[in-house]
Design a protein around this motif. Structure first.
Motif, short mmCIF file in Angstrom:
data_model
loop_
_atom_site.label_atom_id
_atom_site.label_comp_id
_atom_site.label_asym_id
_atom_site.label_seq_id
_atom_site.Cartn_x
_atom_site.Cartn_y
_atom_site.Cartn_z
N LEU A 554 0.87 -1.17 0.00
CA LEU A 554 0.00 0.00 0.00
C LEU A 554 0.90 1.22 0.00
CD1 LEU A 554 -2.74 1.51 0.39
CD2 LEU A 554 -2.41 1.24 2.85
N THR A 555 0.69 2.14 -0.96
CA THR A 555 1.49 3.35 -1.04
C THR A 555 0.67 4.53 -0.53
OG1 THR A 555 2.75 2.52 -2.92
CG2 THR A 555 2.79 4.89 -2.56
N MET A 556 1.20 5.22 0.49
CA MET A 556 0.52 6.38 1.07
C MET A 556 0.84 7.63 0.25
SD MET A 556 -0.85 4.89 3.73
CE MET A 556 -1.29 6.18 4.91
N PRO A 557 -0.02 8.64 0.29
CA PRO A 557 0.30 9.91 -0.39
C PRO A 557 1.54 10.54 0.25
CG PRO A 557 -2.04 9.78 0.16
CD PRO A 557 -1.38 8.63 0.86
N GLY A 621 12.30 11.55 2.09
CA GLY A 621 12.66 10.35 1.34
C GLY A 621 11.72 9.19 1.61
N GLY A 622 12.09 8.01 1.08
CA GLY A 622 11.24 6.83 1.20
C GLY A 622 11.22 6.28 2.62
N ARG A 623 10.02 5.94 3.12
CA ARG A 623 9.83 5.31 4.43
C ARG A 623 8.91 4.12 4.24
NH1 ARG A 623 13.53 8.74 6.14
NH2 ARG A 623 13.01 8.41 8.34
N SER A 624 8.99 3.13 5.12
CA SER A 624 8.15 1.95 4.96
C SER A 624 7.98 1.25 6.30
CB SER A 624 8.75 0.98 3.93
OG SER A 624 9.97 0.47 4.40
N THR A 625 6.97 0.37 6.36
CA THR A 625 6.75 -0.48 7.52
C THR A 625 6.16 -1.80 7.06
OG1 THR A 625 5.71 -0.64 9.70
CG2 THR A 625 4.40 0.35 7.97
N VAL A 642 3.54 -1.21 3.84
CA VAL A 642 3.01 0.14 3.66
C VAL A 642 4.19 1.07 3.50
CG1 VAL A 642 1.55 1.95 4.63
CG2 VAL A 642 1.02 -0.45 5.10
N GLN A 643 4.16 1.91 2.46
CA GLN A 643 5.28 2.79 2.17
C GLN A 643 4.79 4.19 1.84
OE1 GLN A 643 7.29 1.35 -1.29
NE2 GLN A 643 5.55 1.63 -2.65
N GLY A 644 5.69 5.16 1.99
CA GLY A 644 5.36 6.54 1.67
C GLY A 644 6.63 7.35 1.54
N THR A 645 6.50 8.61 1.10
CA THR A 645 7.64 9.50 0.91
C THR A 645 7.46 10.74 1.76
OG1 THR A 645 8.00 8.71 -1.34
CG2 THR A 645 8.98 10.83 -0.75
N GLY A 646 8.47 11.05 2.59
CA GLY A 646 8.45 12.27 3.39
C GLY A 646 8.94 13.45 2.59
#
Length: 818
Positions: A554-557, A621-625, A642-646
């Motif tokens: 799942l990619t977060m905004p 940058g890229g973050r994930s869990t 689940v991943q997203g970009t800060g």
């Protein structure tokens, strides 16, 4: 040995177990026993009251740092004075540290150790034997049955092979946790036609592992061939007979040839003798004949000796020679007597060829003059011959071919002199401008019956340009892209002459019934190519127990650092026939990701529920869990990434980093191997075909070509220990680089580029994003690694049996500049 050394040695050979998330089963109960170990009823391990105590939830002396973190425990055993000697006293192994870390995870969350359960799978789950002659047998193909669960699998049953197949196995009725066995299948068709079958491994507790077998029996057919396939007799004086040339006719087919016969288009000058071939020729048998050339006039002669037979294509033996007139007493000779310029594009001039004129007589040749029957197209470009040529002397003529229109051309260049002449025969063919011609293999895709809502097995396609010009403007048009899906497409908009690219197709029916579609591949300068597609959607009974179905990732905004975004929901379905109860949902990175809501405590058969998450990045940058979902359903525990970009405080991603190079990914279809390189000369040679078999996948990522603060040198190794399939291996870790250098199976090549490395948890610094490394676990018979920035590619490779390697629960090996 430190924990990371296990990771490093994993890549060296398929015989060594690779370290990765989920690569081996951990035992929570063993971890609990080691943590609370007693001697004479006295605590001798971590549970001493002066150490961490038996109550893990109290987090005494920071024991929670060891939860799901075997490396933290490893470091503490060597670095904390009070723990000195504990490793050797208890005899702790690396596996023991993994088990203790797993127990601490459950205990720190107030959870009991889960009960042991089997998890049986097969790899691969389908075997394709292709076309096999009736009455023959295929080479054996092997599947591996593995129990990756924590408990033994009992009541295992391996039924007899379907009709047309035979099997042998090392598998027993019980398969221990972590164990595996093999089953070998052989296809022996009794008759022509397809022989597709489904075969299922079963066991207690609802174990059911299907395996599909496909193969086609083909009737044996003859196939004649000639060696050599053509005979050139060169120049032979008119009226004389050349030495004979032996030609062997061989039946290379599986069936006998009947009705064998010969047709000679010029039997008067190309003489056949000693023919041992009768009307029949058995499979594998050979016969022979001799051919000689006796020209009746000066000039070029060509003929065909055709071998016809029933049930196969005719064999054509091309015959050529040139009749040479007897030189007059002046002995002026031109060599060679024939110049063949081959195919030259109309309107252009072909390569130069040279004729040497020699006077082998005893007196000078005089009155030398040239006469060409087609001087406009066969041009004398240089001439060192004067009007006379002394005895024993020679001179040269340079000729070139410049066709004015398509088609075959021939001419004669006559060298006249007092008392005689010599003739040079000239041939060439004017051709049209180069054209592209695309060909797809296979020419269609028949997916058969596929369960509605589920994807079919992947069908790989190779698209080749068999023309002699670049194919441009390549475009795909799909009449049913929703159900017949093109993926892993390495084909761009252009394809060089002689080059190939690849793409895959899967079929995911949305409803019952037959589906038909076409995939049209169009391009500039050639006719469009149409691939027929077919399949049938069928229903299937749900699994006999509850089973949750959820996406891989799942990619977060994108979210500004230090702020929390709106919850994003993901749907979970129960595709089984019994209700599923979810007992725990845990996140590996609770500092930046949170479970905002769940309706999945209990999910009825056929029902759906939702999980929602929020994202609060602590850096750019890229973050994930990794989200771990524990339930009583089949396949538990299950993982969702689940991943997203800060984003920076201004709300925009960091600017691109200058001074970078592009690492290009290639794929070798014959080996099933991937390769990356950022070396410009190497990229040029792969693209121009110097290194055969490699084609771009269309994927790449950035690297730093020069050393700088905060960057690690990336070591590159190559191995020849695995034959033709040997490949390269990259590592940014100095310890791993040193370890591989000491292995005799690998050769250190160079430090090829520089990259930042992730934290132990798998996080990359601001302005960079993760590169995931996957190991093929020796599936192709030789080690291979793939490096990608895409989670979808990572999920695809893991589904094929590859193993994730690197830092964190998801496996990050290095970080690439954005």
């Amino acid at each position: 040995m430190k924990r990371l050394s296990i990771l490093f040695l994993a890549c060296l050979t398929p015989l060594v177990l690779a370290w990765s998330a989920g690569a081996e089963a951990q035992s929570c109960t063993n971890g609990r026993a080691l943590y609370k170990k007693k001697l004479n009823n006295v605590d001798v391990s971590c549970s001493q009251s002066s150490c961490h105590s038996s109550d893990v939830t109290a987090d005494k002396n920071n024991i929670w740092k060891g939860a799901s973190n075997a490396q933290a425990i490893d470091i503490a055993l060597d670095g904390v004075t009070e723990m000195a000697g504990l490793r050797s006293f208890l005899g702790l192994t690396t596996t023991d540290l993994d088990d203790i870390a797993l127990y601490l995870f459950y205990a720190s969350n107030g959870l009991a150790c889960p009960a042991a359960a089997p998890a049986v799978s097969a790899s691969p789950t389908s075997l394709s034997f292709g076309n096999i002659n009736t009455g023959s047998s295929s080479a054996p193909q092997v599947i591996t049955v593995s129990n990756t669960g924590t408990g033994g699998a009992t009541g295992m049953a391996y039924p007899a092979a379907p009709s047309g197949y035979s099997r042998s196995t090392t598998c027993a009725a019980t398969l221990a946790a972590g164990a595996s066995c093999t089953i070998s299948f052989t296809f022996s068709p009794a008759g022509a036609g397809s022989a597709n079958a489904n075969w299922t491994i079963t066991g207690d507790s609802g174990i059911s592992v299907p395996v599909s077998l496909t193969g086609t029996g083909v009737a044996a057919a003859p196939n004649l061939g000639a060696a050599p396939p053509s005979v050139s007799f060169g120049s032979v004086n008119v009226g004389q007979t050349s030495p004979g040339t032996n030609v062997t006719i061989t039946n290379n087919g599986a069936g006998g040839a009947t009705g064998v016969g010969f047709i000679n288009s010029n039997a008067a000058e190309f003489l056949v003798s000693g023919n041992t071939c009768g009307a029949t020729l058995a499979s594998g048998a050979s016969c022979g004949l001799s051919i000689a050339y006796k020209p009746t006039a000066a000039g070029a002669d060509n003929a065909m000796l055709t071998v016809n037979y029933t049930g196969g294509p005719a064999v054509v033996i091309n015959l050529s020679g040139s009749g040479a007139a007897v030189i007059t007493p002046a002995n002026l000779v031109a060599a060679p007597p024939t110049l063949a310029f081959g195919s030259v594009t109309s309107g252009t001039t072909g390569g130069k060829q040279t004729v040497t004129v020699s006077n082998s007589g005893g007196t000078a040749a005089t009155g030398i003059a040239l006469a060409g029957s087609n001087p406009a197209e066969f041009v004398v470009s240089a001439n060192t011959c004067a009007a006379s040529l002394g005895a024993g002397a020679s001179c040269t003529l340079d000729l070139a071919y410049a066709p004015s229109a398509p088609g075959a051309d021939s001419a004669a260049l006559t060298i006249n002199y007092s008392g005689g002449s010599a003739v040079v025969t000239l041939t060439g063919t004017g051709s049209t401008a180069p054209v592209a011609n695309l060909l797809a293999t296979p020419g269609n895709a028949a997916f058969g019956s596929v369960t509605v809502g589920l994807p079919s097995a992947t069908v790989p396609f190779t698209l080749s340009n068999t023309g002699n010009a670049v194919a441009a403007g390549i475009a795909f048009a799909n009449t049913n892209a929703a159900e017949f899906v093109v993926n892993s497409n390495t084909c761009g908009t252009t394809l060089a002459a002689g080059a190939s690219c690849a793409f895959n197709m899967t079929y995911s029916p949305t409803a019952m019934g037959a589906d038909n579609a076409t995939l049209t591949i169009s391009y500039t300068g050639g006719a469009s190519m149409v691939l027929p597609l077919s399949g049938t959607g069928v229903t299937a009974a749900p699994p006999p127990a509850g089973q949750l179905s959820l996406p891989v990732a799942l990619t977060m905004p994108d979210q500004q650092v230090g702020t929390t975004g709106a919850p994003v929901a993901v749907q979970v379905s129960n595709i089984g026939s019994a209700a599923v109860t979810v007992s725990a949902i845990t996140l590996s990175n609770m500092a930046e990701f949170a479970l905002a809501g769940s309706t999945c405590a209990s999910v009825a058969a056929g029902a759906t529920c939702t999980l929602s998450f929020t994202f609060t990045p602590s850096g750019t940058g890229g973050r994930s869990t990794s989200v771990n979902i524990v339930s009583n359903g089949t396949g538990s525990p299950q993982t969702l990434v689940v991943q997203g970009t800060g984003l920076s405080a201004g709300g925009t991603p960091p600017p691109p980093t200058s001074g970078t190079a592009e690492a290009i990914e290639y794929f070798h279809a014959g080996f099933g191997h991937y390769f990356i390189t950022a070396i410009a000369d190497e990229i040029t040679k792969i693209d121009n075909g110097t290194f055969k078999g490699w084609a771009r996948t269309g994927r790449s990522f950035k690297v730093y070509p020069n050393a700088a603060d905060g960057l690690n040198a990336v070591c590159r190794f190559f191995s020849t220990a695995f034959g033709a399939k040997s490949s390269h291996f990259y590592t940014p870790f100095p310890t791993e680089c040193t370890t591989v250098k000491s292995n005799p199976n690998w050769t250190f090549e160079a430090e090829v580029f520089y990259m930042p490395i992730p934290t132990f948890e798998g996080d990359c610094a601001a302005g960079t994003r993760p590169i995931y490394r996957m190991y093929n676990n020796g599936l192709s018979g030789a080690p291979n690694h793939r490096y990608t920035t895409e989670l979808s590619v990572r999920a695809e490779m893991l589904a094929k049996g590859w193993i994730a390697e690197g830092s964190g629960t998801i496996g990050v090996i290095m970080c690439t500049p954005q």
